[in-house]
Design an enzyme around this catalytic site. Structure first.
Site, PDB file in Angstrom:
ATOM      1  N   TYR A 233       7.139  11.189  31.078  1.00  0.00           N
ATOM      2  CA  TYR A 233       6.830   9.757  31.137  1.00  0.00           C
ATOM      3  C   TYR A 233       5.835   9.492  32.263  1.00  0.00           C
ATOM      4  O   TYR A 233       4.838   8.773  32.087  1.00  0.00           O
ATOM      5  CB  TYR A 233       8.115   8.957  31.357  1.00  0.00           C
ATOM      6  CG  TYR A 233       7.942   7.463  31.285  1.00  0.00           C
ATOM      7  CD1 TYR A 233       8.033   6.782  30.068  1.00  0.00           C
ATOM      8  CD2 TYR A 233       7.660   6.715  32.429  1.00  0.00           C
ATOM      9  CE1 TYR A 233       7.868   5.397  30.009  1.00  0.00           C
ATOM     10  CE2 TYR A 233       7.492   5.344  32.377  1.00  0.00           C
ATOM     11  CZ  TYR A 233       7.596   4.691  31.160  1.00  0.00           C
ATOM     12  OH  TYR A 233       7.421   3.323  31.095  1.00  0.00           O
ATOM     13  N   THR A 266      15.846  -2.959  30.329  1.00  0.00           N
ATOM     14  CA  THR A 266      15.381  -2.777  28.960  1.00  0.00           C
ATOM     15  C   THR A 266      15.897  -1.450  28.427  1.00  0.00           C
ATOM     16  O   THR A 266      16.506  -0.669  29.165  1.00  0.00           O
ATOM     17  CB  THR A 266      13.831  -2.845  28.919  1.00  0.00           C
ATOM     18  OG1 THR A 266      13.388  -2.820  27.577  1.00  0.00           O
ATOM     19  CG2 THR A 266      13.200  -1.698  29.668  1.00  0.00           C
ATOM     20  N   ILE A 268      14.465   1.339  27.579  1.00  0.00           N
ATOM     21  CA  ILE A 268      13.890   2.552  28.172  1.00  0.00           C
ATOM     22  C   ILE A 268      14.584   2.911  29.484  1.00  0.00           C
ATOM     23  O   ILE A 268      14.749   4.084  29.808  1.00  0.00           O
ATOM     24  CB  ILE A 268      12.363   2.391  28.359  1.00  0.00           C
ATOM     25  CG1 ILE A 268      11.648   2.661  27.031  1.00  0.00           C
ATOM     26  CG2 ILE A 268      11.820   3.312  29.434  1.00  0.00           C
ATOM     27  CD1 ILE A 268      10.138   2.666  27.107  1.00  0.00           C
TER      28      ILE A 268
END
Length: 309
Positions: A233, A266, A268
């Site tokens: 990421y 959220t 993620i």
């Protein structure tokens, strides 16, 4: 839903990727609230249409749905052709769609209801440490992260670039992250190379990402100085930050900026973030609606200009 398009003679046309939930949905709401005609895009048509209906129930009639999977070339091409035929331009592109590039130990959605209680009293570092302990990094997830968060976003930009250039004030906002900062790299030579935007090329970024995936597969992430913890990421976001700067230099007539929304509650982040999606989206929309002639090739953290390092 796509056929019922309002008049856009004076309105700005915006596309938001990954718009059916979280930060993306809030960006759609806030842009529409500022007078833009917004295309909320999502992979799943049912979820996308439901999200548009939710916003229309709030009185936002200028939000429409168009299917988009940023990892699927025909899907991107259909969106580009639709916008070209209907409007001949695009004013604002918010690249929000992304994956966590990890496998989650528990379903991030199912844990959302109890998250406020779970993280009560934790500071930001403790929340991050909890998240790191509840994800696994695999070769498949790393590859998906690079293909989606870098190449998927890049392919959307490339397809919509002619439409953005046709706008009198085209803007690209790449939703970034504090995880994309170059200070997280321990390879000084690579850090300097990724920050030298005058020499950096797209081809070199391709090479860097290929080497990263090879090193990941070989278990050599830490030894080679790549970021650790959620490394794919971080590397993909750093690469997108670099690509944004390359684009900004190549297309000075556009505004191309990166916006870090903050550490958001959220999917993620497994709902570990202290900020709401509404707060995160406001930091993105602020960049999307900068005054004409504002900065380009810039990284914004929580709505303020900040270094890429």
């Amino acid at each position: 839903m796509e056929g019922d398009v309002p008049s856009t003679e004076n309105a700005r046309v915006a596309v938001v990727t990954g718009g059916n939930k979280g930060i993306g949905l809030e960006v759609c709401r806030q842009l529409a609230g500022n007078g833009a005609t917004v295309f909320l895009t999502a992979r799943d048509e049912a979820r996308g249409v439901a999200a548009v209906e939710k916003l229309r129930d709030l009185g936002l009639s200028d939000v429409l749905f168009h299917q988009l999977d940023i990892t699927d070339a025909p899907s991107i091409a259909r969106l580009a052709e639709f916008l070209k035929t209907r409007f001949g331009k695009l004013d604002i592109l918010v690249n929000n769609a992304a994956v966590g590039a990890v496998e989650y130990v528990q379903d991030p959605v199912s844990s959302s209801t109890s998250s406020d209680q779970k993280f009560s009293g934790m500071d930001e570092l403790q929340r991050l440490q909890w998240m790191f302990q509840n994800v696994r990094e695999t070769c498949d997830s790393a590859n998906e992260g690079v293909q989606t968060n870098y190449y998927g976003t890049k392919h959307v930009i490339q397809a919509l670039l002619p439409l953005l250039k046709a706008s009198p004030d085209g803007r690209i906002i790449n939703v970034s992250s504090g995880f994309g900062l170059l200070r997280l790299f321990n390879n000084e030579e690579l850090k300097q190379e990724l920050n030298d935007v005058e020499k950096l090329t797209e081809e070199r970024l391709d090479e860097v990402l290929a080497v990263f995936l090879r090193d990941f597969e070989a278990g050599a992430v830490e030894a080679r100085g790549w970021p650790i913890y959620c490394s794919a990421y971080k590397v993909a976001k750093a690469a997108m930050n670099a690509y944004s700067r390359i684009l900004a230099r190549r297309h000075p007539e556009l505004r191309v900026n990166c916006a870090h929304p903050g550490y958001i509650k959220t999917d993620i982040t497994m709902n570990s973030g202290p900020l709401t999606a509404e707060e995160g989206a406001s930091n993105v929309v602020k960049v999307a609606l900068l005054l004409e002639g504002g900065p380009t090739g810039t990284y914004f953290a929580l709505g303020q200009e900040a270094p890429f390092v």
